[in-house]
Enzyme design. Structure first.
Site, PDB file in Angstrom:
ATOM      1  N   ARG A 236       6.522  18.799 -10.770  1.00 60.34           N
ATOM      2  CA  ARG A 236       7.804  19.181 -11.377  1.00 60.34           C
ATOM      3  C   ARG A 236       8.335  20.455 -10.715  1.00 60.34           C
ATOM      4  O   ARG A 236       9.503  20.569 -10.363  1.00 60.34           O
ATOM      5  CB  ARG A 236       7.591  19.400 -12.885  1.00 60.34           C
ATOM      6  CG  ARG A 236       8.792  19.079 -13.756  1.00 60.34           C
ATOM      7  CD  ARG A 236       9.820  20.187 -13.795  1.00 60.34           C
ATOM      8  NE  ARG A 236       9.254  21.447 -14.256  1.00 60.34           N
ATOM      9  CZ  ARG A 236       9.404  21.935 -15.465  1.00 60.34           C
ATOM     10  NH1 ARG A 236      10.081  21.285 -16.355  1.00 60.34           N
ATOM     11  NH2 ARG A 236       8.869  23.096 -15.779  1.00 60.34           N
ATOM     12  N   HIS A 267      -3.479   2.805 -12.100  1.00 59.93           N
ATOM     13  CA  HIS A 267      -3.831   3.537 -10.874  1.00 59.93           C
ATOM     14  C   HIS A 267      -3.252   4.936 -10.953  1.00 59.93           C
ATOM     15  O   HIS A 267      -2.185   5.135 -11.528  1.00 59.93           O
ATOM     16  CB  HIS A 267      -3.279   2.778  -9.655  1.00 59.93           C
ATOM     17  CG  HIS A 267      -3.609   3.424  -8.339  1.00 59.93           C
ATOM     18  ND1 HIS A 267      -2.671   4.028  -7.561  1.00 59.93           N
ATOM     19  CD2 HIS A 267      -4.789   3.576  -7.697  1.00 59.93           C
ATOM     20  CE1 HIS A 267      -3.256   4.511  -6.466  1.00 59.93           C
ATOM     21  NE2 HIS A 267      -4.549   4.251  -6.530  1.00 59.93           N
ATOM     22  N   THR A 367      -7.287   9.865  -6.416  1.00 64.20           N
ATOM     23  CA  THR A 367      -7.754   9.856  -7.799  1.00 64.20           C
ATOM     24  C   THR A 367      -8.504  11.165  -8.069  1.00 64.20           C
ATOM     25  O   THR A 367      -8.339  11.786  -9.123  1.00 64.20           O
ATOM     26  CB  THR A 367      -8.695   8.648  -8.016  1.00 64.20           C
ATOM     27  OG1 THR A 367      -8.040   7.469  -7.559  1.00 64.20           O
ATOM     28  CG2 THR A 367      -9.075   8.495  -9.467  1.00 64.20           C
ATOM     29  N   LYS A 474      -7.727   0.184   1.906  1.00 62.28           N
ATOM     30  CA  LYS A 474      -6.590   0.206   0.982  1.00 62.28           C
ATOM     31  C   LYS A 474      -5.792  -1.089   1.104  1.00 62.28           C
ATOM     32  O   LYS A 474      -5.141  -1.326   2.117  1.00 62.28           O
ATOM     33  CB  LYS A 474      -5.681   1.389   1.319  1.00 62.28           C
ATOM     34  CG  LYS A 474      -6.100   2.723   0.714  1.00 62.28           C
ATOM     35  CD  LYS A 474      -6.067   2.636  -0.753  1.00 62.28           C
ATOM     36  CE  LYS A 474      -6.218   3.791  -1.631  1.00 62.28           C
ATOM     37  NZ  LYS A 474      -5.076   4.466  -2.052  1.00 62.28           N
ATOM     38  N   LYS A 565     -28.063   3.736   8.456  1.00 61.05           N
ATOM     39  CA  LYS A 565     -26.699   3.768   7.957  1.00 61.05           C
ATOM     40  C   LYS A 565     -25.809   2.876   8.837  1.00 61.05           C
ATOM     41  O   LYS A 565     -25.901   2.937  10.064  1.00 61.05           O
ATOM     42  CB  LYS A 565     -26.191   5.222   8.019  1.00 61.05           C
ATOM     43  CG  LYS A 565     -25.230   5.569   6.931  1.00 61.05           C
ATOM     44  CD  LYS A 565     -25.008   7.094   6.936  1.00 61.05           C
ATOM     45  CE  LYS A 565     -23.853   7.498   6.108  1.00 61.05           C
ATOM     46  NZ  LYS A 565     -22.558   7.071   6.426  1.00 61.05           N
TER      47      LYS A 565
HETATM   48  N1  4UW Z   1      -0.893   8.489   3.627  1.00 60.30           N
HETATM   49  C1  4UW Z   1      -2.081   7.994   4.038  1.00 60.30           C
HETATM   50  C2  4UW Z   1      -0.646   8.744   2.327  1.00 60.30           C
HETATM   51  C3  4UW Z   1      -1.678   8.461   1.386  1.00 60.30           C
HETATM   52  C4  4UW Z   1      -2.898   7.925   1.884  1.00 60.30           C
HETATM   53  C5  4UW Z   1      -3.060   8.177  -0.262  1.00 60.30           C
HETATM   54  O1  4UW Z   1      -6.477   5.198  -4.832  1.00 60.30           O
HETATM   55  P1  4UW Z   1      -6.588   6.623  -4.437  1.00 60.30           P
HETATM   56  O2  4UW Z   1      -7.673   7.414  -5.030  1.00 60.30           O
HETATM   57  O3  4UW Z   1      -5.252   7.413  -4.751  1.00 60.30           O
HETATM   58  C6  4UW Z   1      -4.012   7.102  -4.294  1.00 60.30           C
HETATM   59  C7  4UW Z   1      -2.992   8.073  -4.583  1.00 60.30           C
HETATM   60  C8  4UW Z   1      -1.685   7.852  -4.272  1.00 60.30           C
HETATM   61  C9  4UW Z   1      -0.642   8.856  -4.313  1.00 60.30           C
HETATM   62  C10 4UW Z   1      -0.917  10.153  -4.226  1.00 60.30           C
HETATM   63  C11 4UW Z   1       0.100  11.184  -4.215  1.00 60.30           C
HETATM   64  C12 4UW Z   1       1.466  10.750  -4.308  1.00 60.30           C
HETATM   65  O4  4UW Z   1       2.415  11.550  -4.274  1.00 60.30           O
HETATM   66  C13 4UW Z   1       1.692   9.397  -4.438  1.00 60.30           C
HETATM   67  O5  4UW Z   1       2.955   9.062  -4.623  1.00 60.30           O
HETATM   68  C14 4UW Z   1       3.776   8.830  -3.591  1.00 60.30           C
HETATM   69  C15 4UW Z   1       0.673   8.483  -4.413  1.00 60.30           C
HETATM   70  O6  4UW Z   1      -3.781   6.091  -3.672  1.00 60.30           O
HETATM   71  O7  4UW Z   1      -6.707   6.623  -2.860  1.00 60.30           O
HETATM   72  C16 4UW Z   1      -6.755   7.825  -2.154  1.00 60.30           C
HETATM   73  C17 4UW Z   1      -6.695   7.537  -0.688  1.00 60.30           C
HETATM   74  O8  4UW Z   1      -5.500   6.819  -0.364  1.00 60.30           O
HETATM   75  C18 4UW Z   1      -5.050   7.182   0.933  1.00 60.30           C
HETATM   76  C19 4UW Z   1      -6.040   8.233   1.449  1.00 60.30           C
HETATM   77  O9  4UW Z   1      -7.028   7.616   2.219  1.00 60.30           O
HETATM   78  C20 4UW Z   1      -6.629   8.769   0.153  1.00 60.30           C
HETATM   79  O10 4UW Z   1      -7.889   9.374   0.307  1.00 60.30           O
HETATM   80  N2  4UW Z   1      -3.706   7.745   0.827  1.00 60.30           N
HETATM   81  N3  4UW Z   1      -1.815   8.609   0.048  1.00 60.30           N
HETATM   82  N4  4UW Z   1       0.530   9.217   1.964  1.00 60.30           N
HETATM   83  N5  4UW Z   1      -3.086   7.696   3.199  1.00 60.30           N
END
Ligand code: 4UW
Length: 581
Positions: A236, A267, A367, A474, A565
């Protein structure tokens, strides 16, 4: 020296730590937009059903009274771990009110992906120790199957209603609904307020969300009330100047708008960025329970949505369907926010060509950092970049050798310090110790992402996520843990060893691909049949987004280090080289 927030970003206000998230969202003393003037916080994009913010406040209160009675939960008695409730549903306008009612009881909400298979859900229910579950008609069968195995009786399966056209006639008879609880709650006595002291909100868990972190199986990320309050204030605060500028441009005293609630509220992106930040600043979230391209366009037009929250595959869908898109009036939109996976520069440029007036922004987070670490804002957009750091965030870049990078354009693992960095992984001290590290200047989360810092033409330091060091795949922005699929594939008799990696996909960003070493007895079968059987083994037991859409390939040996590994990165680099040819 860590990288810091640019000086033009306003300072972060104090983060209250003696209140729950529910108090933060409804009490006007903590900086939120006045309740009476806010848009309805959640409105169903299909039925149009909505409640004003004041009505939602009452519904949360009544729900907490009745749910507390049903489950024996009292606000100031017992540990939050004995008051865990699961939500396993497509998006509904009741999702967040449920979360906040659980918080009002001093409990934890564990959010499960609505696409989960019964096996995936069973794991989360058992691991989190959930005592009850709210689900929608669409997930009821899966819920029953998982609950039977996790020891949750049918009498503790409750319903979040969804529009009839989505529920498709599936009966939920015999299960109490959230509306039944709310009606009952109107006749029950008021609950005592939580009697939290300073800092309790920093220790008490509000949400338990699952992430595989840098390696291994999904883990329960303990997200405190303070973590979510902090990130809501961080986003914000960083966005406030551009919102104020918009207010001034349109010459209006107040500004609330509608934003898109299509991404899963289970999520972290949906749960925090969309469902907390939006309503806190008075915006309404137009909730959609499913991704249907034309429904999305129609909803944007009908509800005059101003901010889109999307993931990159959806943006690619927009740019690939220009003829369909131009049939809709999307002139209400001024911002399109993306994250969860990288958005390519070319795709951003393509979208900008379609909508020159839109701010196409990117955020990055995890997360484990509940949620946003950095984001571009209006006036400081650079395609390919995930923007500058939010207020209150410090970041380090660290090489494999452990050296800190302080210059530009040099890649290193991104480490993040922020009041939103979560408490760690439930019942997994080892992974917590490896991922959350104490440095001299505070506690950092090692993200497992490779980043570089670049200086923008206007002098700002921007974070570019350039690669992933960790194992994660992802798929449409959702997590898939290779180790989980490998463990499952090893239970197939034809598989003697296996490695799973993510391979690029236009539609989904990435998809899992398995490299399998055949078990000796299975050599007789035809390769095509075996591949099909191996894929089906995943499809039978795992959620749709975890399916082996990247295919199955047979190999002679899985490359491993002397300590055993899997050399996943080697496989991934090899695959990348092959795809280039
Ligand atoms: N570019 C490249 C990115 C990016 C990315 C995430 O499932 P999680 O734990 O969490 C998410 C969070 C999404 C998110 C965060 C902040 C934000 O502003 C938004 O809105 C637009 C969305 O997905 O997965 C985390 C992992 O996802 C990848 C990265 O590998 C990270 O460690 N990731 N955002 N912009 N990769």
């Amino acid at each position: 020296m860590p990288f810091e927030t640019p000086s033009w970003v306003p300072a972060l206000p104090d983060i209250p730590t003696h209140i729950s998230l529910e108090q933060f969202m409804f009490d006007e003393n903590y900086g939120r937009y006045p309740l009476g003037y806010s848009n309805a916080p959640f409105q169903c994009g299909i039925s149009g059903r909505q409640y004003s913010f004041l009505e939602v406040k009452e519904r949360v209160d009544h729900l907490a009274r009745a749910l507390g009675k049903e489950l024996g939960f009292k606000p100031n008695e017992g540990s939050e771990w004995d008051k865990t409730v699961a939500a396993f549903s497509v998006n509904t306008i009741d999702y967040l009110p449920l979360c906040w009612a659980v918080h009002k009881l001093g409990g934890i909400l564990t959010a499960a992906n609505a696409a989960y298979s019964a096996g995936d859900l069973e794991f989360q229910l058992k691991h989190s120790g959930a005592k009850a579950i709210f689900t929608s008609a669409l997930q009821l069968e899966t819920t029953k199957e998982a609950c039977a195995k996790a020891g949750i009786p049918p009498s503790r399966i409750f319903i979040l209603p969804i529009p009839d056209e989505i529920a498709g006639g599936i009966s939920t008879a015999g299960h109490k609904t959230i509306d039944d609880f709310i009606a009952e709650g109107t006749k029950l006595p008021k609950l005592p307020a939580l009697n939290w002291k300073e800092d309790d909100g920093a220790k008490k868990v509000a949400f338990l969300c699952y992430s595989s972190g840098t390696s291994g199986l999904p883990k329960g990320v303990m997200i405190s009330h303070k973590n979510v309050i902090a990130n809501t204030l961080q986003v914000r605060t960083k966005e406030q100047p551009s919102r104020d500028a918009r207010k001034a441009k349109h010459n209006i005293a107040e500004w609330t708008e509608n934003c898109l609630g299509l991404l899963p509220l289970s999520h972290i992106y949906g749960l925090i960025v969309i469902a907390h930040v939006g309503p806190y600043r008075g915006d309404g979230v137009v909730v959609l329970p499913k991704y249907d391209f034309k429904l999305l366009l129609q909803t944007i037009q009908d509800y005059k949505i101003a901010t889109l929250y999307l993931v990159p595959p959806m943006i690619i869908h927009l740019t690939n369907a220009k003829d369909i898109v131009k049939k809709y009036d999307l002139s209400s939109v001024h911002g399109c926010f993306t994250g969860a996976a990288p958005l390519g520069k070319e795709t951003a440029e393509d979208l900008q060509g379609m909508f020159p007036a839109w701010d196409i922004r990117q955020g990055y987070g995890l997360t484990e950092t509940a949620t946003v670490v950095c984001a571009t804002v209006s006036g400081d957009i650079w395609f390919g970049s995930s923007g500058s750091l939010l207020p209150g965030v410090k970041a380090r870049l660290v090489t494999v050798e452990g050296n800190e990078i302080t210059g530009y354009d040099q890649p290193g693992e991104l480490w993040v310090n922020s009041p939103s960095v979560t408490l760690g992984y439930l019942k997994n001290e080892q992974a917590t110790k490896e991922t959350f590290v104490e440095e001299q200047d505070g506690r950092y989360m090692r993200t497992g992402d490779e980043a570089v810092v670049r200086r923008s033409p206007n002098g700002n330091e921007h974070i570019f996520i350039v690669d992933r060091i960790k194992e994660l795949i992802k798929v449409k922005g959702l997590q898939v843990a290779p180790a989980e699929l490998e463990a499952h594939l090893l239970t197939h008799p034809a598989v003697s060893d296996v490695v799973v990696i993510g391979v690029p996909s236009d539609r989904e960003g990435e998809v899992p691909k398995a490299f399998v070493v055949k078990a000796p007895g299975s050599i007789e079968e035809s390769d095509a049949l075996l591949k099909r059987q191996i894929k089906q083994h995943v499809e039978k037991h795992k959620s749709n987004h975890k399916w082996l859409r990247g295919g199955v390939e047979f190999i002679d040996i899985v490359p491993k280090s002397p300590s055993g590994k899997i050399l996943r990165r080697m496989m991934r680099d090899r695959e990348r080289e092959r795809m280039k040819k």
